[in-house]
Design an enzyme around this catalytic site. Sequence first.
Site, PDB file in Angstrom:
ATOM      1  N   GLU A  25       8.181   2.325  14.636  1.00 58.23           N
ATOM      2  CA  GLU A  25       9.043   2.741  13.528  1.00 58.23           C
ATOM      3  C   GLU A  25       9.057   4.260  13.467  1.00 58.23           C
ATOM      4  OE1 GLU A  25       7.582   0.581  10.026  1.00 58.23           O
ATOM      5  OE2 GLU A  25       9.198  -0.842  10.352  1.00 58.23           O
ATOM      6  N   ASN A  34       0.801  -1.236   0.000  1.00 57.88           N
ATOM      7  CA  ASN A  34       0.000   0.000   0.000  1.00 57.88           C
ATOM      8  C   ASN A  34       0.834   1.287   0.000  1.00 57.88           C
ATOM      9  OD1 ASN A  34       0.696  -0.517   2.668  1.00 57.88           O
ATOM     10  ND2 ASN A  34      -1.292   0.073   3.495  1.00 57.88           N
ATOM     11  N   GLY A  44       2.436  -5.583   7.525  1.00 60.51           N
ATOM     12  CA  GLY A  44       1.426  -6.286   6.736  1.00 60.51           C
ATOM     13  C   GLY A  44       0.245  -6.653   7.607  1.00 60.51           C
ATOM     14  N   ARG A  78      11.178   3.275   5.689  1.00 60.19           N
ATOM     15  CA  ARG A  78      10.945   3.298   7.141  1.00 60.19           C
ATOM     16  C   ARG A  78      11.719   2.173   7.836  1.00 60.19           C
ATOM     17  NH1 ARG A  78       4.758   3.716   9.323  1.00 60.19           N
ATOM     18  NH2 ARG A  78       4.832   1.464   9.309  1.00 60.19           N
ATOM     19  N   ARG A 109      -7.108   8.965   2.399  1.00 59.81           N
ATOM     20  CA  ARG A 109      -5.679   8.894   2.073  1.00 59.81           C
ATOM     21  C   ARG A 109      -5.422   7.504   1.495  1.00 59.81           C
ATOM     22  NH1 ARG A 109      -1.147   7.768   6.015  1.00 59.81           N
ATOM     23  NH2 ARG A 109       0.762   8.376   4.932  1.00 59.81           N
ATOM     24  N   CYS A 150      -3.306   1.246   6.832  1.00 59.54           N
ATOM     25  CA  CYS A 150      -3.546   0.632   8.148  1.00 59.54           C
ATOM     26  C   CYS A 150      -4.126   1.668   9.097  1.00 59.54           C
ATOM     27  CB  CYS A 150      -2.241   0.089   8.700  1.00 59.54           C
ATOM     28  SG  CYS A 150      -0.935   1.325   8.708  1.00 59.54           S
ATOM     29  N   LYS A 181      12.142  -8.109   1.217  1.00 57.63           N
ATOM     30  CA  LYS A 181      11.180  -8.818   0.369  1.00 57.63           C
ATOM     31  C   LYS A 181       9.927  -7.955   0.248  1.00 57.63           C
ATOM     32  CE  LYS A 181       7.705 -11.139   0.764  1.00 57.63           C
ATOM     33  NZ  LYS A 181       7.032 -10.517  -0.401  1.00 57.63           N
ATOM     34  N   PRO A 182       9.794  -7.268  -0.884  1.00 60.18           N
ATOM     35  CA  PRO A 182       8.617  -6.410  -1.055  1.00 60.18           C
ATOM     36  C   PRO A 182       7.377  -7.231  -1.425  1.00 60.18           C
ATOM     37  CG  PRO A 182      10.034  -6.255  -2.980  1.00 60.18           C
ATOM     38  CD  PRO A 182      10.718  -7.203  -2.033  1.00 60.18           C
ATOM     39  N   ALA A 183       6.223  -6.598  -1.385  1.00 59.17           N
ATOM     40  CA  ALA A 183       4.976  -7.275  -1.783  1.00 59.17           C
ATOM     41  C   ALA A 183       5.035  -7.584  -3.283  1.00 59.17           C
ATOM     42  CB  ALA A 183       3.786  -6.376  -1.472  1.00 59.17           C
ATOM     43  N   GLU A 206       4.400  -4.324  12.334  1.00 66.65           N
ATOM     44  CA  GLU A 206       3.450  -3.229  12.061  1.00 66.65           C
ATOM     45  C   GLU A 206       2.272  -3.872  11.351  1.00 66.65           C
ATOM     46  OE1 GLU A 206       3.606  -0.193  13.052  1.00 66.65           O
ATOM     47  OE2 GLU A 206       5.694   0.006  13.665  1.00 66.65           O
ATOM     48  N   LEU A 207       1.210  -4.109  12.087  1.00 73.22           N
ATOM     49  CA  LEU A 207       0.124  -4.940  11.552  1.00 73.22           C
ATOM     50  C   LEU A 207      -1.133  -4.127  11.253  1.00 73.22           C
ATOM     51  CD1 LEU A 207       0.808  -7.955  13.956  1.00 73.22           C
ATOM     52  CD2 LEU A 207       1.806  -7.495  11.715  1.00 73.22           C
TER      53      LEU A 207
HETATM   54  P1  NAD Z   1      -0.059  -9.081   3.691  1.00 75.25           P
HETATM   55  O1  NAD Z   1       0.075  -9.466   5.138  1.00 75.25           O
HETATM   56  O2  NAD Z   1      -0.863  -9.932   2.817  1.00 75.25           O
HETATM   57  O3  NAD Z   1       1.380  -8.999   3.021  1.00 75.25           O
HETATM   58  C1  NAD Z   1       2.423  -8.206   3.587  1.00 75.25           C
HETATM   59  C2  NAD Z   1       3.743  -8.776   3.125  1.00 75.25           C
HETATM   60  O4  NAD Z   1       3.892 -10.076   3.681  1.00 75.25           O
HETATM   61  C3  NAD Z   1       3.874  -8.938   1.613  1.00 75.25           C
HETATM   62  O5  NAD Z   1       5.194  -8.655   1.241  1.00 75.25           O
HETATM   63  C4  NAD Z   1       3.576 -10.414   1.418  1.00 75.25           C
HETATM   64  O6  NAD Z   1       4.145 -10.953   0.255  1.00 75.25           O
HETATM   65  C5  NAD Z   1       4.227 -10.993   2.655  1.00 75.25           C
HETATM   66  N1  NAD Z   1       3.755 -12.328   3.023  1.00 75.25           N
HETATM   67  C6  NAD Z   1       2.532 -12.865   2.847  1.00 75.25           C
HETATM   68  N2  NAD Z   1       2.529 -14.144   3.294  1.00 75.25           N
HETATM   69  C7  NAD Z   1       3.773 -14.401   3.771  1.00 75.25           C
HETATM   70  C8  NAD Z   1       4.400 -15.536   4.361  1.00 75.25           C
HETATM   71  N3  NAD Z   1       3.753 -16.680   4.549  1.00 75.25           N
HETATM   72  N4  NAD Z   1       5.697 -15.452   4.716  1.00 75.25           N
HETATM   73  C9  NAD Z   1       6.387 -14.308   4.523  1.00 75.25           C
HETATM   74  N5  NAD Z   1       5.855 -13.183   3.969  1.00 75.25           N
HETATM   75  C10 NAD Z   1       4.557 -13.239   3.612  1.00 75.25           C
HETATM   76  O7  NAD Z   1      -0.539  -7.571   3.705  1.00 75.25           O
HETATM   77  P2  NAD Z   1      -0.806  -6.617   2.438  1.00 75.25           P
HETATM   78  O8  NAD Z   1      -2.119  -6.996   1.876  1.00 75.25           O
HETATM   79  O9  NAD Z   1       0.374  -6.549   1.543  1.00 75.25           O
HETATM   80  O10 NAD Z   1      -0.890  -5.212   3.159  1.00 75.25           O
HETATM   81  C11 NAD Z   1      -2.010  -4.784   3.808  1.00 75.25           C
HETATM   82  C12 NAD Z   1      -1.914  -5.010   5.307  1.00 75.25           C
HETATM   83  O11 NAD Z   1      -0.766  -4.336   5.809  1.00 75.25           O
HETATM   84  C13 NAD Z   1      -3.082  -4.444   6.060  1.00 75.25           C
HETATM   85  O12 NAD Z   1      -3.478  -5.329   7.072  1.00 75.25           O
HETATM   86  C14 NAD Z   1      -2.512  -3.162   6.659  1.00 75.25           C
HETATM   87  O13 NAD Z   1      -3.188  -2.717   7.806  1.00 75.25           O
HETATM   88  C15 NAD Z   1      -1.117  -3.564   6.951  1.00 75.25           C
HETATM   89  N6  NAD Z   1      -0.251  -2.390   7.065  1.00 75.25           N
HETATM   90  C16 NAD Z   1       0.183  -2.034   8.301  1.00 75.25           C
HETATM   91  C17 NAD Z   1       0.982  -0.911   8.447  1.00 75.25           C
HETATM   92  C18 NAD Z   1       1.482  -0.510   9.798  1.00 75.25           C
HETATM   93  O14 NAD Z   1       2.413   0.267   9.836  1.00 75.25           O
HETATM   94  N7  NAD Z   1       0.895  -0.980  10.897  1.00 75.25           N
HETATM   95  C19 NAD Z   1       1.326  -0.158   7.316  1.00 75.25           C
HETATM   96  C20 NAD Z   1       0.857  -0.541   6.067  1.00 75.25           C
HETATM   97  C21 NAD Z   1       0.065  -1.678   5.967  1.00 75.25           C
END
Ligand code: NAD
Length: 479
Positions: free
Chosen positions: A459, A152, A229, A160, A279, A285, A175-177, A251-252
Amino acid sequence: MTDTPTQLFIGGAWVDAADGATMPVDDPATGDILCHVADAGPKDAKLAEDAAVQAQEEWARTAPRVRSEILRRAYEIIVGRTDELAHLMTAEMGKPLAEARGEVAYAAEFFRWFSEEAVRIDGGLATLPDGRNRMLLSRRPVGPCLLITPWNFPLAMGTRKIGPAVAAGCTMVLKPAPQTPLSSLALAAILKEAGLPDGVLNVVTTSRAGEVCEPLLRGGRIRKLSFTGSTAVGQLLLAQSAQAVVRTSMELGGNAPFVVFEDADLDKAVDGAMVAKMRNMGEACTAANRFFVHRSVAEEFGRRLAERMGALVVGPGTRDGVDVGPLIDRRGRAKVEELVADAVERGAQVLVGGRTPEGPGCFYPPTVLADVDPGSRLMDTEIFGPVAAILTFDDEDEVIRRANDTPWGLVGYVFTEGLDRALRVSERLEVGMVGLNTGLVSNPAAPFGGVKQSGLGREGGRVGIDEFLEYQYLAVPVR
Ligand code: NAD
C-alpha cells in the site's frame, strides 16, 4: 461529536440499518459510551454492494483529472479540520491528541499522493518479437472493492485504501472496525463534500463482520478485497475469497525485530526504540516486538530505555501533556498483562512498569523487560501494547537467524554505524521494510507491506495503485 454521522452511508445517503439495530462506541479512557452507530446486517451490506456495483461503470469512465481533484479537495478538507478529526479519533480510539493530529496529517497525505497518481496511470504500445504484431496495453480498474480496516489507525488505514481505489476508478464498500466507526463515517462525509459521486464509496458499520462480509466475498460481484488486520482473520478471508477468485491485498500482523549491534549509536537506538515501540501506545503492526541487543551494550541500552519509558505520562488522550493513552479495550489490556506475567514467570526482570493501574479506563504503563527468555509467549505473539522485551545476542549470524525465526515478516529495525553491516543485515532480514537507524518506516510515498504471513501486496508509494488496477492487452496484427 454532535455533527458526526452515525448512520450507514449507502448510495450517497445516510440511512439506518434495515432492522434499526445500533451498536455502542466506547471511550477507552473512561469506559463510557460515546454514542451509538448503525449496526449493519447482511441486508444492508447487499444494498451497499448494489450501490457500488451500479456506480462502477460510470465511475471507471470518469476522467482521471476529475478523480484526482476530488482526492485533492478531500485532502484540503481533512487538513483544514485536523483538530476536529483528531478529537474524534482520540475519543473513539484513545491515542493522545498530538498523535491523533499526526495521524490526520499522515492520513491526508495518502489522498494527496494518490491525487497525483490518478493522472499518471499509463499503458503501452510495443512491437512483438515477430516484428509485425503489436501489443496495446491498458490499465483498467479492478472493479467494486471491499475494504476492511482495523481500529488502531482509524483514519489512515481508510485513506490508504480509499485513495488508490478512487484514483484507479474503483467503487467501494468500506467496513471499519467496530471499535472505531466514527472516523470512517467522518471520512465518507468529507469525500461527499469533496464531490465524490453517490455510490462510489459506501460505509457499513457493523458488529457482525463475518455475517456481513462473507456473502460479499463469495457472491462474485466484489472483485477485490483490501484487508488490514490480524493474520488469523486475513487467513479466513483469503479462504473465503478463493471461491469467486477475488483479488486480495493483505496487510497483516507483525513481530518486528529491533536489532542493536555493538557499534550502534545508543542515542539513536534509544530514540528509535521509543518511536518503534511507543508510537500508538505500541498498538501498531510495525511496533518493535522483540529487542535483540548485543550483550556488550544490553545493560546500558535497557537502563536508558527504562529511564525514557518511565518518564512518559500516562492518561486520557485529551489531557495536555499526556504521552500514552489507554489501550483499545479490556481484552487488549488483559492480553498484555498475560504476556508480561508469562515473561516474568520465565525469569524476565521488570526494569520499569509492569503493573496495571487501578481505576477506570484501559491504561497500561510503559514497561521494559530485560533478560527475557526466548521461550516466552511474547516472542511469538504481537504484544500490541507499551511493553519492550529485551533479549541479548552475541554475533551477527545468530541474531539474523533468531530475527527471522517467526512466521511474520512485516518490518525490522537495525541499529549500527557500519554501512556494510547495515546493508548486509537488512538484505538478510525476511521482511518487507527495514528501518536503518530509525524507528519509523511509514510514509505514503513508500510501498508499505510485508512478506511471509504479514501479507500480500503493498500500500502507498508508486505501486499502491497497482493493487486496484488490472492489465488489458490488445493483440493488433499489422500487415
Ligand atoms: P482484526 O483482524 O481483529 O480486525 C480487523 C478488521 O477485520 C476489523 O474491521 C474487524 O471487524 C474485521 N473482521 C474481523 N473478523 C472478520 C470476519 N470474520 N470477516 C470479515 N471481517 C472481519 O484486527 P484488529 O484487532 O482490528 O487490528 C489489529 C491487527 O491489525 C494487528 O494484527 C495488526 O498487526 C494489524 N494491522 C496491520 C497493519 C498492516 O499494515 N500490516 C496495519 C494496522 C494493523
